[in-house]
Design an enzyme around this catalytic site. Structure first.
Site, short mmCIF file in Angstrom:
data_model
loop_
_atom_site.label_atom_id
_atom_site.label_comp_id
_atom_site.label_asym_id
_atom_site.label_seq_id
_atom_site.Cartn_x
_atom_site.Cartn_y
_atom_site.Cartn_z
N HIS A 133 0.81 -1.20 0.00
CA HIS A 133 0.00 0.00 0.00
C HIS A 133 0.85 1.26 0.00
CE1 HIS A 133 -4.05 1.63 0.69
NE2 HIS A 133 -3.43 2.61 1.29
N HIS A 163 -10.54 2.61 -1.57
CA HIS A 163 -10.75 2.12 -0.21
C HIS A 163 -11.49 0.79 -0.31
CE1 HIS A 163 -10.44 3.99 4.02
NE2 HIS A 163 -9.27 3.87 3.48
N ASN A 164 -10.92 -0.10 -1.11
CA ASN A 164 -11.61 -1.34 -1.46
C ASN A 164 -11.70 -2.34 -0.32
OD1 ASN A 164 -11.52 -0.18 -3.97
ND2 ASN A 164 -9.74 -1.33 -4.64
N ASP A 222 -5.64 8.48 -11.63
CA ASP A 222 -6.07 7.10 -11.87
C ASP A 222 -6.08 6.30 -10.58
OD1 ASP A 222 -3.44 6.50 -11.29
OD2 ASP A 222 -2.86 6.23 -13.36
N GLY A 233 -2.47 9.61 -8.47
CA GLY A 233 -3.09 8.31 -8.61
C GLY A 233 -2.80 7.39 -7.46
N ASN A 234 -3.25 6.17 -7.63
CA ASN A 234 -3.22 5.23 -6.53
C ASN A 234 -3.30 3.82 -7.13
OD1 ASN A 234 -5.90 3.93 -4.82
ND2 ASN A 234 -4.01 4.19 -3.71
#
Lengths: 743, 224
Positions: free
Chosen positions: A49, A95-96, A503, A540-541
């Site tokens: 992460h 934030h899955n 993204d 993005g992330n």
């Protein structure tokens, strides 16, 4: 300073570190073994992460520059110039994992986190969007029932947080596919406005300057959240609920106003500011000091605590929400304290900037951590994970539309128009305050991009979040490029020029070489599209490990495009405006059914191939719409995507309540559902304008067809038709019926 | 030039919108922090703007009621000063007792944000004097607790005194159930017709590019 770790194997396992990592850590610590605080810090900073260890290799090389880009990736959010001394700050984040475990809090804190990323930079958040993926919600079985529960929780969580913050949620996207049955995706986007010369960065520098903590107290919530999000799910995952943070939007609203008041009135004393997101105090402190190369010392016993008995480890790894770390000029702390006290927030001076290049942490005078700062991020493991072309690709590529039995167009249309992907989502967006701040010009539910006006300069910003995961599944590279293209096209349809993207790359387990192949190819597609379309990536992330019991989600690189319209008064609609208006179809239609809604809805498969992408045609289409709109020639414009011309016209009709009679010449009747790219429907209000637009399109080398007229009570295209009343009933009431069926 | 005081509680989020709207209509505005104990001198109107004062914790408006500024607002209203409460402001006004009734959770239990048509029930007051009776207005709503409740005898009094100002309706003026309010009440005033409360947001409907400018004639009534 503390004892060596016992049960090393177990501790490393629970921190998701390998023995090789451990050896590396000992080397960084000059041969000394880490204590538990230090090990915890390494574990967080080196988690997937925070470190992007699997993805970094592929993220390098994203186009990130253009004359209008003020800040690219690497800060809390990206920044672009929107003229007249104003800048727009935006980012999207996932934030899955938390949302699947605890949908309300997971989604709420996702919104809270992205908002902090925006106002940390000095910008007031002015618009939110979200991109959501759920599993199948239509059936009566346990899975669908649970998915409906997730939809309700996520939507309520997003709504409650954004509404309380007073930030309008103006748009977004949601789709459903079995591939998300075990892992939903919750991606939150936020955009803020700031004067170009009043942007704040996440840096701590200037020896002796103070490190201050502001916001909520620290508790034990979210402990190890970054590490949790760096793993796939199994049956035991529900026991991870305590690692999901709990949000308090009211406190964040106070934090927002206090920070903006500080920036406005005490601009000269703030050196830098960073929000405490994933890995909390650890990542904010290391990032701020790391950027300047300075050192930092902090007294953890001075951090405001929510409960007694917390340890230095807890303070460093808690993911309690609504907190910020500030670097402030020495001797000016009282001015900061005064503002945060006014807003009833906790504030404390907890440390200072040093010249040691090291992070030194103290607990009641005892040093509990002493480690160099630079190597923690610079020497974070970068993995070159194996990639293999997925086996499924050959199977699905061998299929085409002709592999399936022919179905009557009317029947096909009725099934496609009732698809959860197509129907209106008022049940969702009406739970979001979309109009607070009085800037919303193009509202949720009006199709394509959402737009706000900018009070400061009379312009408008258009934004759209898009990704068709079916395209990305059958061809990760082209599918991802098409996501960039579609988001840009949606923005262009509102008359705005697409400028830059953020993204959110959601993928399965990177330890699976097939997933890694999808990821690598997806990145290539985004790179190619962003560079050809001149829309750099500014933030993005990456979210990996979206896998449950060995099943990974479809590759889902959500792309949010932001564009600028010269005038708030020239925001173009995407649904029919007036009876008797003429309709044009721009672009060529081929038999493109790879990953189509048609094959998915009628045959429950995701198969086929994607045609070669023609970026120049796409750019010309944008140019046509932007220029024609500037000249006032257009009444509305809508892009063609899922479900092709038939679904596009049906949506335009349903939203406006106006009928249409249209016809196109086709070799194969099914072509009205084809999803060939770079197409749009334009509405014009007079014969003269029609002729002008046709000649503009021809000059650009675009194919143009006059396909019909708006008006009447019936939606009619070639051999399909439906009363507008019935169309509206299906379009507006289906989603609620499905999602509320358990009540 | 009329002078407007706009209250700001922790969690208020329509203060800047309200300021923008009244300034666009040519007024002077001041934001007043809730910890103040007095209102500015020479004001023509106090607006309690929308939002989530104290996060709506406990109950919408229940904590704001105890803020120091509310004492000054009650005195101002008792002297005949004009007070307008929008959304959370309406909730606060019912909590402090300047308006009758209470606002409960929406009947569908969800937050509702959308454009909503309203019917003008009574224009014999400063707030709606620029509107026609039975006129249909298109004004955004955005609330979770807008379900207006009053008991039967209270309702009768409201009706007798002409205190019911606005009703949720469809475009044809027929009553519509939006959030469960008694007789679809969207806005009321006090008996003396100087304190007004409504759930819809007129300050969000002052420019046609935002979807409606019907809010202009509502706000203008108060400053004419």
């Amino acid at each position: 300073m503390s004892k060596p770790l016992e049960n090393l194997d177990e501790i490393l396992k629970s921190h998701k570190l390998t023995h090789q990592d451990y050896k590396h850590i000992v080397k960084i610590l000059d041969g000394r073994e880490p204590n538990i605080v230090e090990l915890g810090i390494f574990s967080a900073m080196w988690s997937e992460h925070c470190s992007y260890k699997s993805s970094k290799k592929y993220l390098n090389g994203f186009p990130t520059k253009a004359p209008w880009v003020i800040q690219g990736p690497g800060e809390n959010a990206g920044v672009i110039d929107i003229g007249d001394g104003m800048a727009s700050v935006f980012k999207m984040e996932s934030h899955n994992h938390p949302s699947f475990i605890e949908p309300y809090q997971g989604a709420a804190t996702g919104v809270g986190g992205i908002l902090r990323d925006i106002f940390t930079m000095g910008a007031r958040p002015v618009a939110n969007m979200n991109s959501l993926r759920f599993g199948n919600i239509t059936d009566r079985d346990k899975i669908s029932k649970y998915q409906r529960h997730l939809v309700k929780g996520v939507v309520e969580g997003i709504g409650d947080y954004g509404n309380c913050m007073g930030v309008p949620t103006i748009g977004g996207e949601v789709s459903f596919d079995e591939s998300y049955n075990g892992n939903i995706l919750v991606n939150a986007f936020s955009l803020g406005l700031v004067k170009s010369d009043e942007i704040f960065l996440g840096v701590a520098e200037g020896i002796g300057n103070s490190v201050m903590y502001v916001g909520s107290k620290t508790g034990r919530d979210g402990l190890g959240g970054a590490v949790m999000s760096s793993d796939s799910f199994t049956e035991e995952s529900k026991s991870l609920r305590p690692t999901v943070q709990v949000g308090d939007p009211f406190t964040e609203k106070l934090l927002l106003e206090a920070c903006l008041e500080l920036f406005k009135t005490k601009k000269d004393i703030v050196i830098g500011i960073q929000d405490m997101g994933a890995a909390g105090l650890t990542s904010s402190a290391f990032e701020m000091a790391g950027k300047s190369g300075a050192g930092m010392r902090m007294d953890l016993d001075r951090v405001p605590a929510r409960e007694e008995g917390m340890t230095p480890y807890d303070f460093m790894l808690s993911e309690s929400q609504e907190r910020m770390l500030l670097c402030v000029k020495r001797g000016r702390e009282d001015e900061v304290i005064e503002i945060f006290k006014k807003w009833d927030l906790d504030v404390a001076t907890i440390g200072e900037v040093t010249d040691s290049g090291r992070m030194e942490l103290f607990w009641h005078g005892e040093r509990v951590c002493n480690m160099p700062i630079a190597p923690v991020s610079e020497e974070a493991p970068i993995l070159d994970r194996p990639t293999t072309k997925p086996k499924y690709l050959d199977d699905i590529a061998s299929k085409s539309i002709d592999s399936y039995p022919k179905i009557d167009n009317q029947e096909a249309f009725e099934r496609l128009i009732s698809s959860m992907e197509v129907v209106d989502k008022a049940w969702i967006y009406e739970q979001y305050d979309s109009m607070v701040q009085t800037n919303t010009v193009k509202h949720p539910g009006t199709l394509d991009a959402s737009c706000i006006r900018v009070k400061e300069n009379g312009k408008a910003l258009a934004m759209s979040s898009d990704c068709n995961p079916r395209y990305c599944y059958i061809d990760p590279k082209k599918g991802s490029a098409l996501a960039v293209m579609e988001s840009g096209r949606n923005v262009a349809m509102s008359g705005a020029r697409p400028l830059a993207v953020t993204d959110c790359l959601n993928f399965g387990n990177p330890e699976n070489p097939e997933v890694m192949w999808q990821f690598a190819n997806s990145c290539e597609g985004i790179k190619e599209a962003c560079s050809k379309l001149n829309t750099p990536v500014v933030s993005g992330n990456v979210s990996l490990y979206n896998e449950t019991n060995g099943v990974s989600v479809f590759p889902t690189p959500a792309i949010a495009m932001v564009g600028l319209n010269d005038s708030e008064n020239r925001v173009l609609a995407s649904s029919f405006q007036q009876a008797e208006n003429h309709l044009l179809l721009i672009g060529e239609t081929n038999m493109d059914f790879g990953g189509s809604l048609y094959i998915k809805e009628l045959f429950d498969e995701t198969t086929g191939e994607i045609s070669d992408i023609e970026y120049s045609k796409e750019l010309k289409l944008w140019e046509l719409v932007i220029n024609a709109n500037r000249k006032g020639l257009l009444s509305s414009a809508k892009d063609l995507s899922s479900g092709g011309l038939a679904i596009t016209l049906a949506k335009m009709s349903a939203v406006s309540g106006l009928g249409v009679v249209a016809g196109v010449r086709v070799d194969d009747k099914r072509a009205i559902f084809s999803e060939t790219q770079s197409r749009a429907v334009l509405e014009v209000n007079s014969k003269e304008n029609l002729e002008t637009v046709v000649s503009m399109a021809k000059e650009l080398g675009l194919k143009v067809d006059i396909i019909g007229k708006v008006g009447g009570d019936i939606f009619k295209l070639n051999d399909i038709k439906m009363d507008v009343n019935r169309l509206q009933d299906i379009y507006f009431s289906s989603f609620k019926k499905v999602v509320e069926q358990d009540i | 030039m009329k002078s407007i005081a706009i209250l700001q509680f922790p969690g208020t989020n329509c203060d800047l919108d309200t300021k923008y709207a009244f300034e666009k209509l040519g007024c002077k505005t001041q934001i007043v922090w809730h910890k103040e104990t007095t209102l500015p001198k020479d004001i023509d109107l106090v607006v309690i703007a929308g939002g989530f004062s104290y996060g709506d914790y406990l109950r919408a408006g229940a904590i704001a009621k105890f803020s120091p500024i509310m004492r000054a607002v009650i005195e101002y209203a008792d002297r005949g000063g004009k007070v307008l409460g929008i959304c959370n402001g309406f909730q606060i006004l019912t909590e402090v007792g300047l308006l009758e009734g209470a606002l409960k959770r929406n009947v569908n239990l969800h937050f509702i944000s959308k454009f909503q048509t309203l019917k003008v029930i009574n224009n014999n007051n400063d707030f709606l004097k620029k509107c026609q009776k039975d006129e249909i207005l298109n004004i955004p709503i955005a609330h979770a607790d807008g379900n207006y409740y009053i008991n039967d005898s209270g309702y009768k009094k409201l009706e007798e005194n002409g205190q019911i100002l606005l009703q949720y309706s469809n475009r044809r003026g027929e009553r519509e159930i939006v959030n469960g309010s008694v007789n679809s009440i969207a806005g009321i005033c006090n008996k003396n017709r100087n304190v007004f409360g409504l759930m819809p947001h007129p300050e969000r409907a002052i420019e046609s590019i935002l979807g409606s400018s019907d809010g202009v004639k509502m706000l203008e009534g108060l400053i004419a």
